[in-house]
Design a protein around this motif. Structure first.
Motif, PDB file in Angstrom:
ATOM      1  N   GLN A 168       0.853  -1.187   0.000  1.00 53.50           N
ATOM      2  CA  GLN A 168       0.000   0.000   0.000  1.00 53.50           C
ATOM      3  C   GLN A 168       0.891   1.240   0.000  1.00 53.50           C
ATOM      4  OE1 GLN A 168      -3.784  -0.721   2.525  1.00 53.50           O
ATOM      5  NE2 GLN A 168      -2.285  -2.169   3.371  1.00 53.50           N
ATOM      6  N   PRO A 169       0.710   2.137  -0.958  1.00 59.54           N
ATOM      7  CA  PRO A 169       1.674   3.213  -1.209  1.00 59.54           C
ATOM      8  C   PRO A 169       2.029   4.052   0.010  1.00 59.54           C
ATOM      9  CG  PRO A 169       0.082   3.104  -2.984  1.00 59.54           C
ATOM     10  CD  PRO A 169      -0.400   2.152  -1.935  1.00 59.54           C
ATOM     11  N   ALA A 170       1.051   4.441   0.807  1.00 63.82           N
ATOM     12  CA  ALA A 170       1.325   5.260   1.990  1.00 63.82           C
ATOM     13  C   ALA A 170       1.531   4.408   3.235  1.00 63.82           C
ATOM     14  CB  ALA A 170       0.201   6.252   2.216  1.00 63.82           C
ATOM     15  N   GLY A 171       1.596   3.113   3.038  1.00 62.14           N
ATOM     16  CA  GLY A 171       1.682   2.198   4.165  1.00 62.14           C
ATOM     17  C   GLY A 171       0.305   1.729   4.582  1.00 62.14           C
ATOM     18  N   PRO A 172       0.218   0.635   5.329  1.00 64.48           N
ATOM     19  CA  PRO A 172      -1.066   0.153   5.820  1.00 64.48           C
ATOM     20  C   PRO A 172      -1.791   1.213   6.642  1.00 64.48           C
ATOM     21  CG  PRO A 172       0.638  -1.505   6.142  1.00 64.48           C
ATOM     22  CD  PRO A 172       1.337  -0.259   5.695  1.00 64.48           C
ATOM     23  N   PRO A 173      -3.111   1.301   6.517  1.00 65.72           N
ATOM     24  CA  PRO A 173      -3.861   2.249   7.347  1.00 65.72           C
ATOM     25  C   PRO A 173      -3.589   2.009   8.827  1.00 65.72           C
ATOM     26  CG  PRO A 173      -5.264   1.332   5.642  1.00 65.72           C
ATOM     27  CD  PRO A 173      -3.985   0.558   5.591  1.00 65.72           C
ATOM     28  N   ILE A 174      -3.462   3.082   9.583  1.00 64.11           N
ATOM     29  CA  ILE A 174      -3.194   3.003  11.014  1.00 64.11           C
ATOM     30  C   ILE A 174      -4.470   3.342  11.774  1.00 64.11           C
ATOM     31  CG2 ILE A 174      -1.970   4.092  12.936  1.00 64.11           C
ATOM     32  CD1 ILE A 174       0.462   4.305  11.134  1.00 64.11           C
ATOM     33  N   ILE A 175      -4.829   2.461  12.695  1.00 65.15           N
ATOM     34  CA  ILE A 175      -6.012   2.647  13.530  1.00 65.15           C
ATOM     35  C   ILE A 175      -5.557   2.964  14.950  1.00 65.15           C
ATOM     36  CG2 ILE A 175      -8.133   1.609  14.412  1.00 65.15           C
ATOM     37  CD1 ILE A 175      -7.981  -0.364  12.029  1.00 65.15           C
ATOM     38  N   ILE A 176      -6.047   4.062  15.475  1.00 63.58           N
ATOM     39  CA  ILE A 176      -5.841   4.420  16.871  1.00 63.58           C
ATOM     40  C   ILE A 176      -7.190   4.316  17.568  1.00 63.58           C
ATOM     41  CG2 ILE A 176      -5.136   6.221  18.489  1.00 63.58           C
ATOM     42  CD1 ILE A 176      -2.829   5.198  16.835  1.00 63.58           C
ATOM     43  N   GLY A 177      -7.190   3.759  18.758  1.00 60.64           N
ATOM     44  CA  GLY A 177      -8.451   3.626  19.474  1.00 60.64           C
ATOM     45  C   GLY A 177      -8.286   3.934  20.944  1.00 60.64           C
ATOM     46  N   GLY A 178      -9.407   4.090  21.615  1.00 63.85           N
ATOM     47  CA  GLY A 178      -9.346   4.291  23.047  1.00 63.85           C
ATOM     48  C   GLY A 178     -10.380   5.266  23.553  1.00 63.85           C
ATOM     49  N   LYS A 179     -10.404   5.392  24.880  1.00 68.88           N
ATOM     50  CA  LYS A 179     -11.418   6.208  25.541  1.00 68.88           C
ATOM     51  C   LYS A 179     -10.829   7.434  26.232  1.00 68.88           C
ATOM     52  CE  LYS A 179     -13.814   1.863  26.575  1.00 68.88           C
ATOM     53  NZ  LYS A 179     -14.431   1.026  27.640  1.00 68.88           N
ATOM     54  N   GLY A 180      -9.513   7.549  26.239  1.00 70.64           N
ATOM     55  CA  GLY A 180      -8.878   8.672  26.932  1.00 70.64           C
ATOM     56  C   GLY A 180      -9.310  10.000  26.349  1.00 70.64           C
ATOM     57  N   PRO A 181      -9.602  11.001  27.181  1.00 69.65           N
ATOM     58  CA  PRO A 181     -10.164  12.257  26.689  1.00 69.65           C
ATOM     59  C   PRO A 181      -9.148  13.269  26.186  1.00 69.65           C
ATOM     60  CG  PRO A 181     -10.101  12.302  29.083  1.00 69.65           C
ATOM     61  CD  PRO A 181      -9.614  10.935  28.668  1.00 69.65           C
ATOM     62  N   LYS A 182      -7.847  13.062  26.446  1.00 70.14           N
ATOM     63  CA  LYS A 182      -6.875  14.103  26.113  1.00 70.14           C
ATOM     64  C   LYS A 182      -5.856  13.630  25.084  1.00 70.14           C
ATOM     65  CE  LYS A 182      -7.376  16.404  30.600  1.00 70.14           C
ATOM     66  NZ  LYS A 182      -6.690  16.841  31.852  1.00 70.14           N
ATOM     67  N   ASP A 206     -20.060   8.691  20.927  1.00 68.42           N
ATOM     68  CA  ASP A 206     -20.313   9.963  20.256  1.00 68.42           C
ATOM     69  C   ASP A 206     -19.454  11.079  20.859  1.00 68.42           C
ATOM     70  OD1 ASP A 206     -22.012  11.713  18.463  1.00 68.42           O
ATOM     71  OD2 ASP A 206     -22.515  12.568  20.406  1.00 68.42           O
ATOM     72  N   ALA A 207     -19.338  11.105  22.169  1.00 67.66           N
ATOM     73  CA  ALA A 207     -18.535  12.138  22.829  1.00 67.66           C
ATOM     74  C   ALA A 207     -17.062  12.016  22.442  1.00 67.66           C
ATOM     75  CB  ALA A 207     -18.699  12.040  24.342  1.00 67.66           C
ATOM     76  N   GLN A 208     -16.564  10.782  22.329  1.00 66.97           N
ATOM     77  CA  GLN A 208     -15.160  10.601  21.965  1.00 66.97           C
ATOM     78  C   GLN A 208     -14.907  10.989  20.509  1.00 66.97           C
ATOM     79  OE1 GLN A 208     -12.747  10.542  23.744  1.00 66.97           O
ATOM     80  NE2 GLN A 208     -11.226   8.937  23.408  1.00 66.97           N
ATOM     81  N   TYR A 209     -15.841  10.666  19.630  1.00 70.63           N
ATOM     82  CA  TYR A 209     -15.716  11.123  18.241  1.00 70.63           C
ATOM     83  C   TYR A 209     -15.609  12.650  18.190  1.00 70.63           C
ATOM     84  CZ  TYR A 209     -17.282   6.496  16.489  1.00 70.63           C
ATOM     85  OH  TYR A 209     -17.408   5.170  16.177  1.00 70.63           O
ATOM     86  N   ARG A 210     -16.424  13.320  18.998  1.00 72.21           N
ATOM     87  CA  ARG A 210     -16.412  14.790  18.996  1.00 72.21           C
ATOM     88  C   ARG A 210     -15.067  15.323  19.491  1.00 72.21           C
ATOM     89  NH1 ARG A 210     -21.526  16.949  18.245  1.00 72.21           N
ATOM     90  NH2 ARG A 210     -23.219  15.411  18.314  1.00 72.21           N
ATOM     91  N   ARG A 211     -14.478  14.647  20.463  1.00 73.25           N
ATOM     92  CA  ARG A 211     -13.150  15.070  20.931  1.00 73.25           C
ATOM     93  C   ARG A 211     -12.113  14.933  19.819  1.00 73.25           C
ATOM     94  NH1 ARG A 211     -14.632  11.603  25.426  1.00 73.25           N
ATOM     95  NH2 ARG A 211     -15.527  12.879  27.091  1.00 73.25           N
ATOM     96  N   VAL A 212     -12.209  13.866  19.050  1.00 77.85           N
ATOM     97  CA  VAL A 212     -11.261  13.672  17.954  1.00 77.85           C
ATOM     98  C   VAL A 212     -11.462  14.725  16.877  1.00 77.85           C
ATOM     99  CG1 VAL A 212     -10.532  12.092  16.117  1.00 77.85           C
ATOM    100  CG2 VAL A 212     -11.000  11.209  18.410  1.00 77.85           C
ATOM    101  N   VAL A 213     -12.704  15.034  16.557  1.00 83.30           N
ATOM    102  CA  VAL A 213     -12.983  16.087  15.573  1.00 83.30           C
ATOM    103  C   VAL A 213     -12.388  17.411  16.041  1.00 83.30           C
ATOM    104  CG1 VAL A 213     -14.802  17.469  14.524  1.00 83.30           C
ATOM    105  CG2 VAL A 213     -15.040  14.983  14.628  1.00 83.30           C
ATOM    106  N   GLU A 214     -12.556  17.717  17.312  1.00 83.19           N
ATOM    107  CA  GLU A 214     -12.001  18.951  17.863  1.00 83.19           C
ATOM    108  C   GLU A 214     -10.472  18.935  17.781  1.00 83.19           C
ATOM    109  OE1 GLU A 214     -11.913  21.411  22.119  1.00 83.19           O
ATOM    110  OE2 GLU A 214     -13.399  19.831  21.768  1.00 83.19           O
ATOM    111  N   ALA A 215      -9.867  17.785  18.075  1.00 81.10           N
ATOM    112  CA  ALA A 215      -8.408  17.683  17.991  1.00 81.10           C
ATOM    113  C   ALA A 215      -7.919  17.832  16.557  1.00 81.10           C
ATOM    114  CB  ALA A 215      -7.949  16.338  18.567  1.00 81.10           C
ATOM    115  N   ILE A 216      -8.678  17.297  15.604  1.00 82.98           N
ATOM    116  CA  ILE A 216      -8.318  17.450  14.192  1.00 82.98           C
ATOM    117  C   ILE A 216      -8.364  18.915  13.788  1.00 82.98           C
ATOM    118  CG2 ILE A 216      -9.108  16.984  11.831  1.00 82.98           C
ATOM    119  CD1 ILE A 216      -9.955  14.193  12.828  1.00 82.98           C
TER     120      ILE A 216
END
Length: 310
Positions: A168-182, A206-216
């Motif tokens: 895969q040209p950019a390398g295998p997709p990387i998955i990060i997971g977890g519940k930590g808020p920061k 849903d709350a964790q997705y929103r934290r990731v969106v904010e971090a992005i």
């Protein structure tokens, strides 16, 4: 909604058990077969004993042809970043570009002590994870003929030829997971192609997705594709309530008192529950099957649940 089979072989499964379910999942049209990365069972005797995740996936890469393969998640404490980059790139080549890497800090201290693996403090494990992600991306994306170097607090890489390259040209997709808020959302925003929330309620997911969106929004994505959101849930599916109850009781679970991270029901009820995660932003579901030998369960999910989520 893309459906992935997620297994926990350390609870008691041989390579042959994993091969059988991976092949059947491929035949039934599931997108991916993922497995955990653990060396110790958290329940039962764990016989016949653990199987190494990347050894297993390398073998499955040659025994399957279309299904994607990965870990949810590899522990950064188990492997040095350079050898991990080599192993994952090799399995990617062996599979024809079907590999994905879930990577996390590691959390089960007693499996480390049981096999002589150092277990640093939580802050240090997060620091090591961040450096590993930098090194993996660097090794995989350095053009052939050039070298890669990295100087960190925990790892130094000096003039590496950065080989082998993944398919895969950019390398295998990387998955990060977890519940930590920061730190978890910040690491995902910077490095992840996909963010997974494991075994949580819909509200917490849903709350964790929103934290990731904010971090992005704070970190930016440097022109990379938008992050994929996914979730992992234990699933118990039955044609009727009696079958749901029988399956749950065989696993030591109680469908009358579901815990966060557990989905019970007939295909219709499960589809309704999963649609809630879709509304929260998920496009991929990792369905944890605790009995790898119950292929009828897998077939029921494919025939009666999956079509309702197309």
């Amino acid at each position: 909604m893309r459906l992935c089979v997620f297994t926990e072989p350390q609870l008691g499964a041989s390579y042959e058990d994993q091969l059988a379910i991976a092949r059947r999942a491929e035949e039934l049209g599931f997108e991916a077969f993922f497995r955990s990365d653990h060396y110790l069972s958290t329940s039962g005797d764990g016989l016949p004993g653990p199987t190494d995740s990347w050894v297993t996936l390398g073998a499955l890469a040659r025994e399957t042809s279309t299904i994607r393969l990965g870990t949810l998640v590899t522990s950064a404490t188990f492997r040095l970043p350079g050898p991990l980059a080599i192993a994952v790139a090799q399995v990617d080549a062996m599979s024809g570009g079907r590999v994905e890497l879930g990577l996390g800090t590691g959390w089960l201290e007693r499996e480390h002590t049981a096999y002589g693996i150092p277990f640093p403090s939580t802050p240090e494990r997060f620091d090591r994870l961040t450096e590993q992600l930098e090194i993996l991306r660097g090794l995989w994306t350095t053009p052939a003929g050039q070298t890669f170097s990295f100087e960190g607090r925990h790892y130094d890489v000096v003039d590496s030829p950065a080989l082998p390259k993944p398919v895969q040209p950019a390398g295998p997709p990387i998955i990060i997971g977890g519940k930590g808020p920061k730190r978890t959302p910040r690491i995902a925003a910077r490095y992840a192609d996909e963010f997974n929330v494991p075994f949580s309620s819909l509200e917490d997911t849903d709350a964790q997705y929103r934290r990731v969106v904010e971090a992005i929004e704070q970190e930016g994505r440097d022109g990379r594709a938008p992050i994929v959101f996914s979730f992992a849930q234990t699933i118990v599916c039955g044609r009727d309530d009696a079958e749901v109850r029988r399956r749950a009781e065989a696993l030591g679970l109680d469908p009358k008192e579901p815990q966060p991270g557990q989905l019970y029901g007939t295909p219709d009820r499960l589809a309704e529950q999963i649609r809630g995660f879709v509304k929260a932003g998920a496009s991929r579901a990792f369905l944890q099957l605790l009995d790898l030998r119950d292929l009828d369960h897998l077939e029921l999910i494919a025939s009666d649940l999956a079509p309702q989520l197309d």
